[in-house]
Design a protein around this motif. Structure first.
Motif, PDB file in Angstrom:
ATOM      1  N   SER A   1       0.838  -1.193   0.000  1.00 16.16           N
ATOM      2  CA  SER A   1       0.000   0.000   0.000  1.00 16.16           C
ATOM      3  C   SER A   1       0.875   1.245   0.000  1.00 16.16           C
ATOM      4  O   SER A   1       1.907   1.297   0.680  1.00 16.16           O
ATOM      5  CB  SER A   1      -0.900   0.006   1.239  1.00 16.16           C
ATOM      6  OG  SER A   1      -1.603   1.226   1.344  1.00 16.16           O
ATOM      7  N   LEU A   2       0.452   2.235  -0.778  1.00 10.76           N
ATOM      8  CA  LEU A   2       1.030   3.571  -0.696  1.00 10.76           C
ATOM      9  C   LEU A   2       0.231   4.331   0.350  1.00 10.76           C
ATOM     10  O   LEU A   2      -0.902   4.736   0.114  1.00 10.76           O
ATOM     11  CB  LEU A   2       0.949   4.272  -2.053  1.00 10.76           C
ATOM     12  CG  LEU A   2       1.456   5.716  -2.109  1.00 10.76           C
ATOM     13  CD1 LEU A   2       2.931   5.799  -1.740  1.00 10.76           C
ATOM     14  CD2 LEU A   2       1.211   6.312  -3.487  1.00 10.76           C
ATOM     15  N   ALA A   3       0.813   4.499   1.534  1.00  8.47           N
ATOM     16  CA  ALA A   3       0.057   5.035   2.663  1.00  8.47           C
ATOM     17  C   ALA A   3      -0.082   6.548   2.603  1.00  8.47           C
ATOM     18  O   ALA A   3      -1.145   7.094   2.909  1.00  8.47           O
ATOM     19  CB  ALA A   3       0.724   4.630   3.970  1.00  8.47           C
TER      20      ALA A   3
ATOM     21  N   GLY B   1       4.862   3.781   2.881  1.00  7.72           N
ATOM     22  CA  GLY B   1       3.926   2.668   2.734  1.00  7.72           C
ATOM     23  C   GLY B   1       4.615   1.356   3.038  1.00  7.72           C
ATOM     24  O   GLY B   1       5.594   1.309   3.792  1.00  7.72           O
ATOM     25  N   TRP B   2       4.136   0.260   2.435  1.00  8.80           N
ATOM     26  CA  TRP B   2       4.753  -1.051   2.623  1.00  8.80           C
ATOM     27  C   TRP B   2       4.575  -1.892   1.375  1.00  8.80           C
ATOM     28  O   TRP B   2       3.669  -1.636   0.566  1.00  8.80           O
ATOM     29  CB  TRP B   2       4.195  -1.771   3.842  1.00  8.80           C
ATOM     30  CG  TRP B   2       2.726  -2.124   3.769  1.00  8.80           C
ATOM     31  CD1 TRP B   2       1.682  -1.324   4.077  1.00  8.80           C
ATOM     32  CD2 TRP B   2       2.171  -3.375   3.335  1.00  8.80           C
ATOM     33  NE1 TRP B   2       0.488  -1.975   3.879  1.00  8.80           N
ATOM     34  CE2 TRP B   2       0.764  -3.245   3.436  1.00  8.80           C
ATOM     35  CE3 TRP B   2       2.709  -4.567   2.895  1.00  8.80           C
ATOM     36  CZ2 TRP B   2      -0.101  -4.278   3.078  1.00  8.80           C
ATOM     37  CZ3 TRP B   2       1.847  -5.614   2.553  1.00  8.80           C
ATOM     38  CH2 TRP B   2       0.461  -5.460   2.648  1.00  8.80           C
TER      39      TRP B   2
ATOM     40  N   SER C   1       7.189  -2.446   9.618  1.00 11.12           N
ATOM     41  CA  SER C   1       5.839  -2.011   9.242  1.00 11.12           C
ATOM     42  C   SER C   1       4.816  -2.837   9.996  1.00 11.12           C
ATOM     43  O   SER C   1       4.651  -4.036   9.722  1.00 11.12           O
ATOM     44  CB  SER C   1       5.606  -2.152   7.735  1.00 11.12           C
ATOM     45  OG  SER C   1       4.242  -1.928   7.422  1.00 11.12           O
TER      46      SER C   1
END
Length: 747
Positions: free
Chosen positions: A257-259, A273-274, A305
């Motif tokens: 995910s692009l947080a 993100g992660w 994360s």
């Protein structure tokens, strides 16, 4: 056209893991839920008590309760009849609760009958034998099902390095201990004991068997579409092992995910993100793109994360988070994170998410690209499309103002339409719309002038809309969408201004086990998601050709001939009607409701059909269109019986009595008897002190009958006049307008 949906013989197979262990308590005539005898003088000498529970656990049938007879200090004989065999037990077991309530009679008044049983469904009856004056108390009978086969559930199938993580549970009714489970993933097999505590074990088993019946095992497997099967060994009197298979598609593409994306200066941004690759536990690699172009080189996602660890605990040994500062100019951009797939492993790169990075110095947005108006009675619906230029920051709201009257409303940035009410009919109005972002309010675009006008009452036969038995859906989303969009546009073209319309799209009977519908008069199955896709496409086509002053209600129809229950009604509301209704919100002049072809001649009972409607009404605020029949009901009197144990009162409840303000009765009027039946069904409610039914108009099937050449129907204008005349013949059923008329065709 009474075309019965063909039941699917496999519809009861699927992911239902178990039958409930606990059965309902026997219905007790004369017994009481609270401890205590009847107070009537006629029964003061009769025995009293209660059958508390009938259940099957640990391989045995248990019938438990208590019984008293105030005329004797001796224990009461309880006569049980189980599958036709007489059994006598003595109510002499300790029951402290009963003794506390009736101290004069003593505490030992309970009974607990235990018997091993083979699989089967059989009646259980109970009678309390009288001692002294009075008479014995017969409690009645109920059917009970014993199933000794193991119960299983497959709850987890996820990707891990080198294979799949498979989890579930298994319980055998004949043993409290663990059950051996065999897992198969394609040609790979593993046998293990289901002995791990698991929250997935249904709560109904916990009092008897506990939670220690779960399992979690890794299975070697490549990514892709896989057949995952499990079976549980039978431990007792069952007929054999229980098996279940599920087809799953497991991705080998990177996940993540692009947080967040934040601007740190006019020339830089921070992304976080992660990301992980399910083929390996090692840290993954991320590439950032700006407006579709790679920015810099890929970099590792190797930081801690918590989000990644929670989502994929089996990969927690290594870090999978990232935070990176990158150079970027001061303009507005779309920023995406790409998970880079490891070389020499399955899968391909995947997008982890995209977001908009605001310009360093945004300005107010341009004017909306278009503004359209759609008039009604003292109202005008205003719709618009977003500006082509948002000024460097996303649109966060819209401001709509009417002139004259100066009514102003402010809406969210996702809005595309609103309705301005309280206007004067016959007065010309214009409507200005402007977009808002963080920099301010943008330029105004003004609509053409339009005057609200009421649609007059319909007291002559209404223009006839086209409705459809949909039998040509395939479940192919793109093909069905093209077909239905063209159908919607064609139907809208037939409906002139100045009238209201109902369009019924009759899909078929619900197949709950597979999550979809069996198309009417066929064995073809489509999922609920495919139905929603088709309905949305129909609405898009209809809206493209819809005329002003021609509001339309789309009624999405099922029937009472396959799976009919409260849960089925809830599914029709939540999985079909509500999603289509949300999509339709963008179209002024279009509303969406559910419909049901409810007929006494179909398989469901009146009680089951009422349960379906209760489930539907409780799960949506949308309208309900009743488009059924009144098979066997009287044409000369009210409150009569109808076919198959149905009654006029049941049909009155379904046709509007349950929800008068939300129901449109669109009954089948195929012959001259049907209008009279519905007059007296409405009158049945009036005589019972309820509101008269509201009839939207007649449903006919002239076109469908012409297509198949095997049925007959009144013409819709004739049916409209017949129904109007029947209702108008009594002040109790008369109505001031009947706006609709629609005729069914096949496809």
């Amino acid at each position: 056209m009474r075309r019965r949906s063909i039941p699917n013989p496999l519809r009861y197979l699927g992911t239902r893991p178990v039958l409930a262990v606990l059965a309902s308590t026997l219905a007790v005539v004369g017994a009481i839920a609270a401890v205590g005898p009847s107070a009537s003088a006629a029964s003061i000498h009769d025995p009293f008590g209660h059958v508390d529970v009938v259940e099957y656990r640990n391989g045995a049938l248990h019938i438990k309760g208590w019984a008293e007879d105030r005329d004797s200090t001796h224990s009461v004989y309880v006569h049980l009849k189980v599958n036709g065999k007489d059994i006598v037990v003595l109510a002499n077991q300790p029951r402290a609760d009963v003794g506390k309530a009736y101290p004069a009679l003593g505490p030992n008044r309970g009974f607990d009958f235990v018997q091993q049983r083979n699989n089967g469904t059989f009646p259980i009856c109970a009678t309390f034998s009288n001692r002294g004056p009075g008479r014995s108390l017969a409690l009645g009978c109920r059917y009970f099902t014993v199933d000794n086969n193991p119960r299983i559930g497959l709850t987890t199938v996820t990707r891990i390095p080198g294979g799949l993580l498979v989890g579930g549970w298994a319980v055998d009714p004949n043993a409290t201990g663990p059950v051996d489970v065999t897992l198969n993933v394609d040609s790979v097999q593993k046998t293990l004991s289901a002995a791990t505590p698991s929250v997935a074990v249904p709560s109904s088993y916990l009092p008897f068997y506990g939670k220690a019946h779960g399992f979690l095992a890794g299975m070697a497997s490549a990514a892709g579409t896989r057949q995952v099967c499990m079976s549980a060994a039978n431990l007792g009197a069952g007929s054999g092992p229980t098996a279940f298979c599920q087809t799953v598609t497991i991705s080998a593409d990177p996940a993540g995910s692009l947080a967040s994306v934040t601007r740190t200066s006019d020339t830089a941004m921070s992304v976080s993100g992660w990301a992980l690759d399910p083929d390996t536990a090692r840290s993954s690699t991320v590439q950032i793109t700006v407006d579709g172009v790679a920015l810099g080189s890929p970099f590792p996602a190797a930081a801690a994360s918590a989000v990644a660890t929670t989502a994929y605990p089996q990969y927690a040994a290594n870090g999978h988070g990232f935070t990176k500062t990158l150079a970027v100019d001061g303009g507005e951009h779309t920023v995406c994170a790409i998970g880079v797939n490891y070389a020499n492993t399955a899968g391909q790169n995947s997008t982890l998410g995209c977001t908009v990075l605001y310009a360093a110095h945004p300005v107010a947005p341009a004017q909306p690209a278009t503004v359209s108006v759609w008039p009604g009675n003292t109202t005008v619906a205003v719709s618009w499309t977003a500006p082509t230029l948002d000024g460097g920051a996303p649109v966060t709201g819209y401001v709509v103002t009417s002139t004259p009257a100066t009514k102003t409303v402010t809406l969210a940035g996702s809005a595309t339409q609103t309705t301005i009410s309280g206007l004067k009919n016959g007065t010309n109005y214009t409507f200005s719309v402007s977009a808002v972002n963080l920099a301010g309010t943008g330029a105004v675009r003004t609509s053409a002038a339009v005057a609200p006008t009421p649609i007059p009452p319909q007291v002559t036969p209404a223009p006839v809309s086209t409705s459809h038995y949909l039998r040509n859906l395939t479940g192919n989303l793109s093909n069905d969408a093209a077909l239905m969009k063209a159908m919607g546009a064609k139907d809208a073209g037939y409906n002139p201004s100045g009238h209201r319309y109902v369009v019924l799209l009759q899909i078929g009977g619900q197949d709950m086990s597979r999550g979809g519908v069996l198309l009417s008069a066929t064995s073809k199955f489509v999922t609920n998601a495919a139905v929603v896709n088709a309905m949305n496409a129909y609405l898009a086509g209809y809206a493209s050709k819809q005329k002003a002053y021609a509001p339309m209600l789309l009624a999405i129809g099922t029937n009472n001939d396959v799976d009919v229950s409260s849960s089925a009604g809830a599914v029709w509301a939540n999985r079909v009607v509500n999603p289509v209704r949300s999509y339709a919100a963008r179209f002024p002049g279009i509303s969406v409701g559910g419909a049901n072809d409810i007929e006494p001649g179909f398989s469901a009972t009146a009680a089951e059909s009422k349960s379906w409607l209760s489930g539907y009404l409780a799960n949506t605020s949308a309208s309900f269109v009743f488009n059924g029949s009144a098979d066997g009901c009287s044409t000369i009197t009210y409150n009569s019986r109808c076919n198959n144990g149905w009654s006029m009162s049941a049909l009155q409840w379904l046709g509007g009595g349950a929800a008068p303000s939300r129901t449109i009765n669109l009954p089948q009027i195929y012959n001259t008897a049907m209008p009279l039946q519905w007059k007296y069904i409405s009158y049945t409610g009036v005589k019972a002190g309820k509101s008269k039914l509201y009839f939207g108009g007649p449903l006919t099937e002239v076109t469908a009958c012409d297509q198949v050449g095997s049925c007959g129907s009144l013409a819709n204008t004739v049916a409209w006049q017949r129904l109007w005349s029947a209702l108008s013949s009594s002040a109790a059923t008369r109505q001031s307008t009947m706006p609709h008329g629609t005729d069914l065709r096949i496809n």
